[in-house]
Design an enzyme around this catalytic site. Structure first.
Site, PDB file in Angstrom:
ATOM      1  N   GLU A 127     -14.741 -13.851   1.554  1.00  3.73           N
ATOM      2  CA  GLU A 127     -13.770 -12.783   1.936  1.00  3.73           C
ATOM      3  C   GLU A 127     -14.349 -11.368   2.018  1.00  3.73           C
ATOM      4  O   GLU A 127     -13.378 -10.330   1.752  1.00  3.73           O
ATOM      5  CB  GLU A 127     -12.465 -12.995   1.264  1.00  3.73           C
ATOM      6  CG  GLU A 127     -11.956 -14.338   1.660  1.00  3.73           C
ATOM      7  CD  GLU A 127     -10.568 -14.638   0.975  1.00  3.73           C
ATOM      8  OE1 GLU A 127     -10.018 -13.723   0.255  1.00  3.73           O
ATOM      9  OE2 GLU A 127      -9.862 -15.692   1.185  1.00  3.73           O
ATOM     10  N   ASN A 167     -18.309 -17.636   2.604  1.00  4.13           N
ATOM     11  CA  ASN A 167     -17.055 -18.195   3.002  1.00  4.13           C
ATOM     12  C   ASN A 167     -15.861 -17.179   3.310  1.00  4.13           C
ATOM     13  O   ASN A 167     -15.730 -16.407   2.551  1.00  4.13           O
ATOM     14  CB  ASN A 167     -16.552 -18.932   1.740  1.00  4.13           C
ATOM     15  CG  ASN A 167     -15.363 -20.070   2.187  1.00  4.13           C
ATOM     16  OD1 ASN A 167     -15.486 -20.793   2.595  1.00  4.13           O
ATOM     17  ND2 ASN A 167     -14.325 -19.793   1.315  1.00  4.13           N
ATOM     18  N   HIS A 204      -7.523 -21.987   7.647  1.00  2.00           N
ATOM     19  CA  HIS A 204      -6.206 -21.894   7.244  1.00  2.00           C
ATOM     20  C   HIS A 204      -5.267 -21.634   8.533  1.00  2.00           C
ATOM     21  O   HIS A 204      -5.679 -20.522   9.055  1.00  2.00           O
ATOM     22  CB  HIS A 204      -5.893 -20.830   6.308  1.00  2.00           C
ATOM     23  CG  HIS A 204      -6.292 -21.111   5.041  1.00  2.00           C
ATOM     24  ND1 HIS A 204      -5.958 -21.969   4.052  1.00  2.00           N
ATOM     25  CD2 HIS A 204      -7.464 -20.288   4.232  1.00  2.00           C
ATOM     26  CE1 HIS A 204      -6.614 -22.074   3.104  1.00  2.00           C
ATOM     27  NE2 HIS A 204      -7.414 -20.928   3.098  1.00  2.00           N
ATOM     28  N   GLU A 233     -11.378 -25.162   3.555  1.00  2.00           N
ATOM     29  CA  GLU A 233      -9.968 -24.925   3.012  1.00  2.00           C
ATOM     30  C   GLU A 233      -8.976 -25.283   3.937  1.00  2.00           C
ATOM     31  O   GLU A 233      -7.757 -24.573   3.958  1.00  2.00           O
ATOM     32  CB  GLU A 233      -9.816 -23.597   2.666  1.00  2.00           C
ATOM     33  CG  GLU A 233     -10.626 -22.983   1.379  1.00  2.00           C
ATOM     34  CD  GLU A 233     -10.534 -21.578   0.721  1.00  2.00           C
ATOM     35  OE1 GLU A 233      -9.354 -21.102   1.189  1.00  2.00           O
ATOM     36  OE2 GLU A 233     -11.564 -21.044   0.418  1.00  2.00           O
ATOM     37  N   ASP A 235      -5.868 -26.213   6.028  1.00  2.00           N
ATOM     38  CA  ASP A 235      -4.357 -26.426   6.063  1.00  2.00           C
ATOM     39  C   ASP A 235      -3.774 -25.743   7.266  1.00  2.00           C
ATOM     40  O   ASP A 235      -4.279 -25.035   7.884  1.00  2.00           O
ATOM     41  CB  ASP A 235      -3.623 -26.033   5.000  1.00  2.00           C
ATOM     42  CG  ASP A 235      -3.850 -24.637   4.175  1.00  2.00           C
ATOM     43  OD1 ASP A 235      -4.355 -23.680   5.178  1.00  2.00           O
ATOM     44  OD2 ASP A 235      -3.675 -24.415   3.126  1.00  2.00           O
TER      45      ASP A 235
HETATM   46  C1  XIL Z   1      -5.542 -19.647  -3.239  1.00  2.00           C
HETATM   47  C2  XIL Z   1      -5.027 -20.929  -4.387  1.00  2.00           C
HETATM   48  O1  XIL Z   1      -4.930 -22.043  -3.703  1.00  2.00           O
HETATM   49  C3  XIL Z   1      -3.647 -20.537  -5.149  1.00  2.00           C
HETATM   50  O2  XIL Z   1      -3.440 -21.487  -6.023  1.00  2.00           O
HETATM   51  C4  XIL Z   1      -3.960 -19.360  -5.883  1.00  2.00           C
HETATM   52  O3  XIL Z   1      -2.893 -18.623  -6.375  1.00  2.00           O
HETATM   53  C5  XIL Z   1      -4.549 -18.140  -4.807  1.00  2.00           C
HETATM   54  O4  XIL Z   1      -6.006 -18.629  -4.220  1.00  2.00           O
HETATM   55  N1  XIL Z   1      -8.771 -18.271   0.162  1.00  2.00           N
HETATM   56  C6  XIL Z   1      -9.408 -18.910  -0.856  1.00  2.00           C
HETATM   57  C7  XIL Z   1      -8.855 -19.620  -1.992  1.00  2.00           C
HETATM   58  O5  XIL Z   1     -10.586 -18.738  -0.677  1.00  2.00           O
HETATM   59  O6  XIL Z   1      -9.431 -19.502  -3.088  1.00  2.00           O
HETATM   60  C8  XIL Z   1      -7.356 -19.270  -2.194  1.00  2.00           C
HETATM   61  O7  XIL Z   1      -6.820 -20.156  -2.998  1.00  2.00           O
HETATM   62  C9  XIL Z   1      -6.623 -19.262  -0.724  1.00  2.00           C
HETATM   63  C10 XIL Z   1      -7.215 -18.375   0.313  1.00  2.00           C
END
Ligand code: XIL
Length: 297
Positions: A127, A167, A204, A233, A235
């Site tokens: 990020e 990432n 996401h 990741e 969802d």
């Molecule tokens: C999130 C986790 O799912 C949570 O449990 C935590 O509180 C915050 O981080 N981007 C990422 C992940 O790269 O590491 C994050 O994970 C979600 C967004």
């Protein structure tokens, strides 16, 4: 095939999930995760605040718990993440400039020495871009514009066997500024020989039923630079079956899209739990989105 992992394996890909160490005592959780997936990412346990809570004192206990759980079941593990503006330990958050540069290098070396030869990939940097494609203004950016390059070079030297990934989120739409910012970074790295092997698109998704514009073109464009791409990741708000099927199909259509990871097992395990964004419901039943993914794999 009757599981996500086995179905993905038919085309040489993996299907993974985020795992939280605190849930490994939940039998429903572990039975679904152990059955369905063949790749694991620690949801929080390999982040800087978890691994180096005090400067120079590394704590690998929770990260190792997840690593051991996964590898005892024949699953592989992605490391997440070495350099990030968030989830830094307090001592690191207050640093900047050359002292943070040194601390970042020491963190990468300390963590990668522990996991040397054991992981499939590391999200070396997470990020680092703003939505408009410029660099995120963070304490890491204050160390100099070359901090991302330094992180990747340090990582390659520390463990030449592991794939090194950049990432980020909101880099799925090809016409988006941030996507172009990341693309230009990868292109620059490849042209100058800075070590990088893969790009992780967090994926996401929020709302709607269609994919962000030209999602597959984004995957193939990154791949054409000579890196693997992976959805790291996933969802999706309310588990839109069309979005889940679409993102899976886009990966399948791109030879260098090597795998998909969903960010948790059941809706109740999700960091976005109120949006019910995962493939299993709160009781551990397969949702419609599960079937839509399995049918495409
Ligand atoms: C999130 C986790 O799912 C949570 O449990 C935590 O509180 C915050 O981080 N981007 C990422 C992940 O790269 O590491 C994050 O994970 C979600 C967004």
């Amino acid at each position: 095939a009757s599981t996500l992992g086995a179905a993905a394996q038919q085309s040489g890909r993996y299907f993974g999930t985020a795992i939280a160490a605190g849930r490994l005592g939940d039998a429903t959780y572990t039975s679904i995760a152990g059955r369905e997936f063949n790749m694991v990412t620690a949801e929080n346990e390999m982040k800087p605040d978890a691994l180096q809570p005090q400067r120079g004192r590394f704590n690998f206990s929770s990260g190792d718990q997840i690593y051991n759980w996964a590898t005892q079941r024949g699953m592989k593990v992605r490391g997440h993440t070495l350099a990030w503006h968030a989830q830094q330990p307090d001592w690191m958050r207050n640093l900047g400039g050359s002292s943070l540069r040194q601390a970042m290098i020491e963190h990468i070396n300390g963590v990668m020495a522990h996991y040397r030869g054991k992981l499939a990939a590391w999200d070396v940097v997470n990020e680092a871009f703003e939505e408009n494609g410029s660099r995120r203004q963070s304490n890491l950016q204050s160390t100099g514009n070359d901090w991302i390059e330094v992180a990747f070079r340090t990582a390659r030297a520390a463990d030449p066997s592991v794939k090194l990934c950049y990432n980020d989120y909101n880099i799925e739409n090809w016409s988006y500024g941030k996507t172009q910012g990341v693309y230009n970074l990868i292109r620059d790295f490849k042209s100058r020989g800075v070590p990088i092997d893969c790009v992780g698109l967090q994926t996401h998704f929020t709302g709607g039923s269609s994919l962000p514009g030209n999602f597959q073109q984004t995957l193939s464009s990154f791949a054409a630079l000579g890196v693997d791409v992976t959805l790291t990741e996933v969802d999706v708000t309310n588990s839109s079956t069309s979005q889940y099927a679409g993102l899976t199909q886009a990966c399948i259509n791109v030879p260098r899209c090597i795998g998909i990871t969903v960010w948790g097992v059941r809706d109740s395990d999700s960091w976005r739990a109120s949006e019910n964004p995962l493939l299993f419901d709160r009781s551990g039943n397969k949702k419609a989105a599960y079937t839509s993914v399995l049918n495409v794999l």
